[in-house]
Design a protein around this motif. Structure first.
Motif, short mmCIF file in Angstrom:
data_model
loop_
_atom_site.label_atom_id
_atom_site.label_comp_id
_atom_site.label_asym_id
_atom_site.label_seq_id
_atom_site.Cartn_x
_atom_site.Cartn_y
_atom_site.Cartn_z
N MET A 43 0.84 -1.20 0.00
CA MET A 43 0.00 0.00 0.00
C MET A 43 0.88 1.25 0.00
N HIS A 44 0.48 2.22 -0.81
CA HIS A 44 1.19 3.49 -0.93
C HIS A 44 0.31 4.62 -0.42
N VAL A 45 0.95 5.61 0.16
CA VAL A 45 0.28 6.85 0.51
C VAL A 45 0.94 7.93 -0.34
N LEU A 46 0.12 8.62 -1.13
CA LEU A 46 0.59 9.70 -1.98
C LEU A 46 -0.10 10.99 -1.53
N VAL A 47 0.70 12.00 -1.26
CA VAL A 47 0.16 13.29 -0.84
C VAL A 47 0.49 14.30 -1.93
N ARG A 48 -0.56 14.96 -2.39
CA ARG A 48 -0.42 15.97 -3.44
C ARG A 48 -0.86 17.33 -2.93
N GLU A 49 -0.20 18.33 -3.43
CA GLU A 49 -0.59 19.71 -3.18
C GLU A 49 -0.67 20.38 -4.55
N ASP A 50 -1.81 20.92 -4.86
CA ASP A 50 -2.05 21.53 -6.18
C ASP A 50 -1.70 20.56 -7.31
N GLY A 51 -2.04 19.28 -7.12
CA GLY A 51 -1.83 18.27 -8.13
C GLY A 51 -0.41 17.72 -8.21
N ARG A 52 0.50 18.28 -7.46
CA ARG A 52 1.92 17.88 -7.51
C ARG A 52 2.22 16.93 -6.34
N LEU A 53 2.88 15.81 -6.63
CA LEU A 53 3.26 14.86 -5.59
C LEU A 53 4.32 15.49 -4.69
N VAL A 54 4.00 15.59 -3.39
CA VAL A 54 4.94 16.21 -2.45
C VAL A 54 5.42 15.25 -1.37
N ALA A 100 -2.39 3.38 9.92
CA ALA A 100 -3.76 2.88 9.83
C ALA A 100 -3.79 1.56 9.06
N VAL A 101 -3.01 1.47 7.99
CA VAL A 101 -2.92 0.21 7.23
C VAL A 101 -2.32 -0.87 8.10
N ILE A 102 -1.22 -0.56 8.77
CA ILE A 102 -0.56 -1.55 9.64
C ILE A 102 -1.52 -2.02 10.72
N GLY A 103 -2.24 -1.09 11.32
CA GLY A 103 -3.17 -1.43 12.39
C GLY A 103 -4.28 -2.37 11.95
N ARG A 104 -4.67 -2.29 10.69
CA ARG A 104 -5.75 -3.15 10.19
C ARG A 104 -5.26 -4.48 9.63
N ALA A 105 -3.98 -4.57 9.26
CA ALA A 105 -3.54 -5.75 8.51
C ALA A 105 -2.37 -6.52 9.12
N TYR A 106 -1.70 -5.96 10.10
CA TYR A 106 -0.46 -6.58 10.59
C TYR A 106 -0.44 -6.63 12.11
N VAL A 107 0.41 -7.50 12.65
CA VAL A 107 0.57 -7.59 14.10
C VAL A 107 1.75 -6.76 14.60
N LEU A 108 2.54 -6.23 13.65
CA LEU A 108 3.74 -5.47 13.99
C LEU A 108 4.07 -4.53 12.84
N GLY A 109 4.59 -3.37 13.17
CA GLY A 109 5.16 -2.46 12.19
C GLY A 109 6.65 -2.39 12.41
N ALA A 110 7.41 -2.22 11.32
CA ALA A 110 8.86 -2.09 11.43
C ALA A 110 9.36 -1.19 10.30
N LEU A 111 10.53 -0.61 10.53
CA LEU A 111 11.17 0.21 9.51
C LEU A 111 12.62 0.42 9.89
N SER A 112 13.40 0.84 8.92
CA SER A 112 14.78 1.23 9.16
C SER A 112 14.87 2.72 8.89
N ALA A 113 15.36 3.48 9.86
CA ALA A 113 15.35 4.93 9.76
C ALA A 113 16.74 5.51 9.60
N SER A 114 16.81 6.56 8.81
CA SER A 114 18.03 7.37 8.74
C SER A 114 18.06 8.28 9.97
N GLU A 115 19.19 8.90 10.21
CA GLU A 115 19.26 9.85 11.32
C GLU A 115 18.30 11.00 11.09
N ASP A 116 18.14 11.42 9.84
CA ASP A 116 17.23 12.53 9.52
C ASP A 116 15.78 12.17 9.79
N GLY A 117 15.41 10.92 9.56
CA GLY A 117 14.02 10.51 9.73
C GLY A 117 13.66 10.04 11.12
#
Length: 178
Positions: A43-54, A100-117
């Motif tokens: 699943m992808h989340v795409l956020v647009r502002e004035d039609g432009r993917l941001v 919200a997707v993780i909460g409905r479909a999975y028992v765990l969420g995980a990710l690898s983060a950069s220092e910036d994120g």
């Protein structure tokens, strides 16, 4: 601001090109083909502002072995916000939809983060995994000490309780395992 959540199969070729262009720019050209491949199939989340993917983020299914149990895990990939739109809440918007997707479909969420994120994820209740990290490689289990300290987990309501003394072994994939 327009936010859309869609499966990879629902995205047109032009939308996928927009996502890839956003990721290439956001990661200063350090987003490999394998990294993009890792972001597909979920699943992808795409956020647009004035039609432009941001902003963009995706969640894909991974299996994580913990204490001899294979956990259905929503793994967050390819979270990015255009440089000229950062610090305006777009990252939070993406993560709220992915959680919200993780909460409905999975028992765990995980990710690898950069220092910036890392700050974004910590502010949303994700926690650095305190234990060991590994992978189930074609040659058997392998510890990944370089991933320790940058792997984050989130347990949705009703999700699995993890033993912090246990190891998390992620399923194998080409390129960066995490």
């Amino acid at each position: 601001m327009d936010t859309r959540t869609a499966h990879t199969s629902e995205l047109a070729a032009g939308e996928l090109r927009e996502v890839r262009d956003l990721l290439d720019a956001a990661f200063d050209g350090d987003f490999a083909d394998e990294d993009f491949e890792h972001a597909l199939g979920g699943m992808h989340v795409l956020v647009r502002e004035d039609g432009r993917l941001v902003a963009h983020g995706s969640v894909v299914q991974r299996r994580v072995l913990h204490r001899a149990r294979a956990l259905r895990t929503g793994y967050v990939e390819a979270v990015a916000v255009r440089a000229d739109h950062r610090r305006r809440g777009y990252g939070n918007t993406v993560m709220a939809a992915l959680e919200a997707v993780i909460g409905r479909a999975y028992v765990l969420g995980a990710l690898s983060a950069s220092e910036d994120g890392a700050g974004l994820y910590l502010s949303r209740g994700w926690a650095v995994w305190p234990g060991r990290i590994g992978t189930l490689s074609p040659d058997g289990p392998v510890r990944l000490p370089d991933e320790e300290g940058s792997t984050y987990v989130w347990t949705p309501p009703g999700g699995v309780r993890l033993d912090p003394a246990g190891r998390l072994d992620f399923d194998w994939r080409d390129g960066d395992v995490l």
